[in-house]
Enzyme design. Structure first.
Site, PDB file in Angstrom:
ATOM      1  N   GLY A 269       0.683  -1.059   0.072  1.00 48.15           N
ATOM      2  CA  GLY A 269      -0.228   0.063  -0.104  1.00 48.15           C
ATOM      3  C   GLY A 269       0.965   1.224   0.115  1.00 48.15           C
ATOM      4  O   GLY A 269       2.020   1.241  -0.133  1.00 48.15           O
ATOM      5  N   VAL A 270       0.135   2.441   0.154  1.00 48.15           N
ATOM      6  CA  VAL A 270       0.835   3.734   0.041  1.00 48.15           C
ATOM      7  C   VAL A 270       1.258   3.944   1.545  1.00 48.15           C
ATOM      8  O   VAL A 270       0.877   3.561   2.422  1.00 48.15           O
ATOM      9  CB  VAL A 270      -0.233   4.771  -0.276  1.00 48.15           C
ATOM     10  CG1 VAL A 270      -0.469   4.623  -1.888  1.00 48.15           C
ATOM     11  CG2 VAL A 270      -1.264   4.879   0.444  1.00 48.15           C
ATOM     12  N   GLU A 294      -0.291  -1.838  -6.641  1.00 44.71           N
ATOM     13  CA  GLU A 294      -1.050  -0.732  -7.420  1.00 44.71           C
ATOM     14  C   GLU A 294       0.142   0.490  -7.587  1.00 44.71           C
ATOM     15  O   GLU A 294       0.217   1.185  -8.616  1.00 44.71           O
ATOM     16  CB  GLU A 294      -1.963  -0.061  -6.254  1.00 44.71           C
ATOM     17  CG  GLU A 294      -2.518   1.226  -6.620  1.00 44.71           C
ATOM     18  CD  GLU A 294      -3.724   1.750  -5.427  1.00 44.71           C
ATOM     19  OE1 GLU A 294      -4.828   0.726  -5.342  1.00 44.71           O
ATOM     20  OE2 GLU A 294      -3.223   2.634  -4.993  1.00 44.71           O
ATOM     21  N   ILE A 364      -5.443   3.255   9.759  1.00 43.57           N
ATOM     22  CA  ILE A 364      -5.574   4.462  10.650  1.00 43.57           C
ATOM     23  C   ILE A 364      -6.145   3.729  12.137  1.00 43.57           C
ATOM     24  O   ILE A 364      -5.535   4.015  13.117  1.00 43.57           O
ATOM     25  CB  ILE A 364      -6.896   5.785  10.434  1.00 43.57           C
ATOM     26  CG1 ILE A 364      -5.932   6.528   9.349  1.00 43.57           C
ATOM     27  CG2 ILE A 364      -7.213   6.414  11.389  1.00 43.57           C
ATOM     28  CD1 ILE A 364      -6.871   7.597   8.771  1.00 43.57           C
ATOM     29  N   ASN A 384      -7.054  10.444   3.507  1.00 39.66           N
ATOM     30  CA  ASN A 384      -7.006  10.386   2.037  1.00 39.66           C
ATOM     31  C   ASN A 384      -7.990   9.785   1.243  1.00 39.66           C
ATOM     32  O   ASN A 384      -8.438  10.373   0.352  1.00 39.66           O
ATOM     33  CB  ASN A 384      -5.531   9.411   1.762  1.00 39.66           C
ATOM     34  CG  ASN A 384      -4.289  10.186   2.491  1.00 39.66           C
ATOM     35  OD1 ASN A 384      -4.315  11.206   2.640  1.00 39.66           O
ATOM     36  ND2 ASN A 384      -3.203   9.185   2.808  1.00 39.66           N
ATOM     37  N   GLY A 388      -6.821   1.723  -3.217  1.00 40.42           N
ATOM     38  CA  GLY A 388      -7.103   0.207  -3.847  1.00 40.42           C
ATOM     39  C   GLY A 388      -7.054  -0.622  -2.690  1.00 40.42           C
ATOM     40  O   GLY A 388      -7.080  -1.884  -2.881  1.00 40.42           O
TER      41      GLY A 388
HETATM   42  N1  COA Z   1      -5.844   8.986  14.467  1.00 41.17           N
HETATM   43  C1  COA Z   1      -5.169   9.838  13.965  1.00 41.17           C
HETATM   44  N2  COA Z   1      -4.374  10.167  12.944  1.00 41.17           N
HETATM   45  C2  COA Z   1      -3.805   9.080  12.854  1.00 41.17           C
HETATM   46  C3  COA Z   1      -4.284   7.532  13.190  1.00 41.17           C
HETATM   47  C4  COA Z   1      -5.249   7.469  14.136  1.00 41.17           C
HETATM   48  N3  COA Z   1      -5.684   6.530  14.759  1.00 41.17           N
HETATM   49  N4  COA Z   1      -3.345   6.928  12.756  1.00 41.17           N
HETATM   50  C5  COA Z   1      -2.662   7.572  12.024  1.00 41.17           C
HETATM   51  N5  COA Z   1      -2.815   8.944  11.978  1.00 41.17           N
HETATM   52  C6  COA Z   1      -2.157   9.775  11.341  1.00 41.17           C
HETATM   53  C7  COA Z   1      -0.744   9.984  11.439  1.00 41.17           C
HETATM   54  O1  COA Z   1      -0.368  10.708  12.945  1.00 41.17           O
HETATM   55  C8  COA Z   1       0.067  10.752  10.476  1.00 41.17           C
HETATM   56  O2  COA Z   1      -0.184  12.205  10.618  1.00 41.17           O
HETATM   57  P1  COA Z   1       0.689  13.262  10.143  1.00 41.17           P
HETATM   58  O3  COA Z   1       0.909  13.208   8.686  1.00 41.17           O
HETATM   59  O4  COA Z   1       0.008  14.570  10.603  1.00 41.17           O
HETATM   60  O5  COA Z   1       1.962  13.105  10.749  1.00 41.17           O
HETATM   61  C9  COA Z   1      -0.882  10.070   9.088  1.00 41.17           C
HETATM   62  O6  COA Z   1      -2.047   9.631   9.948  1.00 41.17           O
HETATM   63  C10 COA Z   1      -0.076   9.153   8.559  1.00 41.17           C
HETATM   64  O7  COA Z   1       0.120   8.098   9.263  1.00 41.17           O
HETATM   65  P2  COA Z   1       1.524   7.148   9.201  1.00 41.17           P
HETATM   66  O8  COA Z   1       1.757   6.507  10.718  1.00 41.17           O
HETATM   67  O9  COA Z   1       2.780   8.202   8.762  1.00 41.17           O
HETATM   68  O10 COA Z   1       1.199   6.166   8.160  1.00 41.17           O
HETATM   69  P3  COA Z   1       1.142   6.177   6.644  1.00 41.17           P
HETATM   70  O11 COA Z   1       2.148   7.417   5.993  1.00 41.17           O
HETATM   71  O12 COA Z   1       1.651   4.694   6.234  1.00 41.17           O
HETATM   72  O13 COA Z   1      -0.369   6.454   6.087  1.00 41.17           O
HETATM   73  C11 COA Z   1      -2.764   5.900   5.904  1.00 41.17           C
HETATM   74  C12 COA Z   1      -1.203   5.702   6.757  1.00 41.17           C
HETATM   75  C13 COA Z   1      -3.753   4.848   6.599  1.00 41.17           C
HETATM   76  C14 COA Z   1      -3.079   7.352   6.202  1.00 41.17           C
HETATM   77  C15 COA Z   1      -2.417   5.571   4.402  1.00 41.17           C
HETATM   78  O14 COA Z   1      -1.694   4.177   4.438  1.00 41.17           O
HETATM   79  C16 COA Z   1      -3.671   5.490   3.667  1.00 41.17           C
HETATM   80  O15 COA Z   1      -4.153   6.641   3.353  1.00 41.17           O
HETATM   81  N6  COA Z   1      -4.194   4.156   3.493  1.00 41.17           N
HETATM   82  C17 COA Z   1      -5.757   4.391   2.670  1.00 41.17           C
HETATM   83  C18 COA Z   1      -5.092   3.996   1.293  1.00 41.17           C
HETATM   84  C19 COA Z   1      -4.647   2.681   1.063  1.00 41.17           C
HETATM   85  O16 COA Z   1      -4.476   1.786   1.934  1.00 41.17           O
HETATM   86  N7  COA Z   1      -3.804   2.640  -0.018  1.00 41.17           N
HETATM   87  C20 COA Z   1      -3.232   1.384  -0.533  1.00 41.17           C
HETATM   88  C21 COA Z   1      -3.829   0.633  -1.627  1.00 41.17           C
HETATM   89  S1  COA Z   1      -2.655  -0.119  -2.960  1.00 41.17           S
END
Ligand code: COA
Length: 504
Positions: A269-270, A294, A364, A384, A388
């Site tokens: 994932g991303v 993806e 999250i 976000n 996918g």
């Molecule tokens: N409550 C509040 N904020 C939260 C949280 C929670 N439970 N868990 C994570 N966050 C916040 C982090 O603090 C961070 O915030 P910041 O940017 O202000 O520092 C942000 O979310 C990103 O978290 P991070 O731990 O750096 O993880 P990440 O870069 O791996 O991103 C997702 C995690 C879930 C946001 C990201 O993977 C996503 O958008 N996923 C949905 C889409 C997806 O899965 N795509 C893949 C398909 S191929």
């Protein structure tokens, strides 16, 4: 026209103009289908000119807004510039730009995060309304009018087919060696849909070029502007532990004979955690791996360079600026190791199920029963979008979700009594991993899942409170299949909103 123009087609050459001239074709209230997927291959000059025009109109007291459909997230010149001037009325299907996110969460723009593989068929069905203008970045236009795609495939061909008119951005920053890397295949809508003949991740089934009806092309704009992806943070101790826990699990699956020694094709994932897992695979015993995913991230490029990964199939690059430059300078070395497909093929459940992909996505929050929230903070603020993750999680042979056990310096537990928003129901979630450990949820009932998730994945600071909630839920819950205390299930979230911490 640029001196080293990549517009080889005479008909298209006659349409070359500036971005400022091209935006005259875009009218207020219309829908734009733009190329672009996770910061790769999105148009840059036209949206920047459009944003300037929107601002000019706003300064004169007139409203100019458009609907924006893309492949997925884009870059500051598209999502960022248009959102900054409040020029987007409706956005789909995925975004990750700060300005765009703020507009959505302030209620100033409508947004729906469709599963990425669903966006093409939805538009083709006509249910989303007309697509007025496709604005598509390409690497070059061949003399016969075929289009050499740019650094993402996404929904580009679908937008070219569906749009009433087309604006092409020909970006000479993109490496000419992208030619030949793509594999465009069109899925016919029901009831004429045929099986997709991909039997292994490296199968090519279509054409490396995109096509467009030349009579629809109203403008060709030449650019030389880099893709702007976000940098990854270096994996820290927590991310490395998550990666190690997951790699132990994969080794165990191989040992048990449930997976071949080179694993099933990887979907990653991303985000930072997914990238950290890919970094962890560098030191793993697995060789000759493939990926059917993806996005191709930095970690995947390093695996390809090291020969650990034989090939990667995706729909786009999602690279840090340094890696994007590296790939652009060395594209020829990767030409036969990467395939970029349209997103309704890269994310197609039929293919994912056939190949048995290992889905590895970040979350999250998850509740104690393994219902996963990938998108919404405190139930209402979108981060976000689902991207996918749903396409892969439901159809993969194993769907893994990963997260640090806490967020915001420990003020938030990623494991909660009840998820405040659910993107992936518990049936789609097989494994949860945090830096604390891994919960293999296969074969477990909701109560067994809760005990395993709390024991293996929750942070020690929150584990006693989760156990306490779960025990009391078992005492008072009307049903004993998935015990819940209705009045308390979301109290951790409301405590955070009121007091800034989930801690009692
Ligand atoms: N409550 C509040 N904020 C939260 C949280 C929670 N439970 N868990 C994570 N966050 C916040 C982090 O603090 C961070 O915030 P910041 O940017 O202000 O520092 C942000 O979310 C990103 O978290 P991070 O731990 O750096 O993880 P990440 O870069 O791996 O991103 C997702 C995690 C879930 C946001 C990201 O993977 C996503 O958008 N996923 C949905 C889409 C997806 O899965 N795509 C893949 C398909 S191929």
């Amino acid at each position: 026209m640029l001196k080293d123009s990549r517009v080889a087609c005479e008909t298209m050459r006659s349409k070359v103009m500036t971005a400022e001239e091209a935006i005259a074709f875009i009218k207020p209230g219309t829908t734009i289908g733009a190329s672009g997927f996770t910061g790769s291959g999105y148009p840059k000059a036209v949206p920047l000119a459009l944003a300037a025009k929107i601002k000019e109109e706003a300064d004169s007291g007139r409203t100019f807004r458009v609907n924006l459909w893309t492949g997925a997230s884009t870059g500051p010149e598209l999502d960022g510039a248009l959102a900054e001037v409040n020029g987007i009325e409706f956005r789909m299907p995925y975004q990750s730009d700060t300005h765009m996110r703020d507009r959505i969460n302030r209620g100033e723009a409508h947004y729906f995060d469709y599963h990425l593989s669903h966006s093409t068929p939805l538009v083709k069905s006509g249910a989303m309304g007309p697509l007025h203008t496709a604005v598509i970045e390409v690497t070059a236009i061949k003399s016969d009018g075929r289009l050499v795609p740019s650094s993402s495939a996404g929904n580009n061909q679908a937008w070219l087919d569906a749009a009433e008119q087309v604006i092409l951005e020909v970006n000479s920053w993109q490496n000419a060696d992208l030619e030949g890397m793509h594999d465009f295949y069109t899925i016919a809508p029901p009831p004429n849909t045929q099986p997709i003949p991909i039997m292994k991740a490296d199968d090519r089934i279509g054409s490396p070029y995109m096509t467009v009806d030349p009579s629809k092309v109203v403008a060709v704009v030449e650019t030389h502007i880099p893709d702007r992806n976000a940098p990854f943070s270096d994996p820290g101790e927590v991310e490395m532990k998550i990666a190690a826990n997951l790699l132990d699990f994969l080794s165990h699956e191989v040992k048990m004979g449930r997976m071949p020694e080179n694993l099933f094709p990887l979907q990653s994932g991303v985000g930072n955690i997914a990238n950290a897992v890919l970094c962890g695979l560098m030191d793993s015993p697995f060789e000759n791996m493939t990926s059917y995913t993806e996005v191709i991230q930095d970690g995947m490029i390093n695996l390809l360079k090291a020969g650990k990964l034989r090939m990667a199939s995706a729909t786009a690059f999602s690279l840090s600026p340094d890696m994007a430059k590296y790939i652009n300078d060395h594209m020829h070395e990767f030409q036969d190791k990467m395939i970029l497909r349209p997103q309704d093929v890269s994310n197609n459940p039929e293919v994912i199920r056939r190949l048995g992909c290992i889905a590895m996505n970040s979350l999250i929050e998850t509740d104690i029963y393994g219902n996963v929230n990938s998108t919404h903070v405190m139930g209402s603020r979108v981060m976000n979008g689902i991207g996918g993750s749903g396409d892969f999680a439901r159809s993969a042979s194993i769907s893994v979700f990963m997260t640090p056990s806490t967020a915001k310096g420990g003020a938030i537990s990623a494991i909660v009594p009840q998820a405040c928003h659910v993107d992936h129901g518990s049936q789609d979630v097989r494994v949860i991993v945090t830096e604390q450990g891994l919960a293999d949820l296969r074969g477990l009932s909701p109560k067994q899942r809760a005990e395993t998730i709390i024991r293996n994945c929750a942070h020690p600071d929150y584990r006693p409170a989760l156990l306490d909630y779960y025990k009391r839920a078992r005492d008072v819950s009307v049903g004993q299949h998935t015990p819940v205390i209705l009045d308390e299930a979301l109290s951790w979230h409301s405590r955070f909103v009121k007091a800034g911490s989930m801690r009692a």
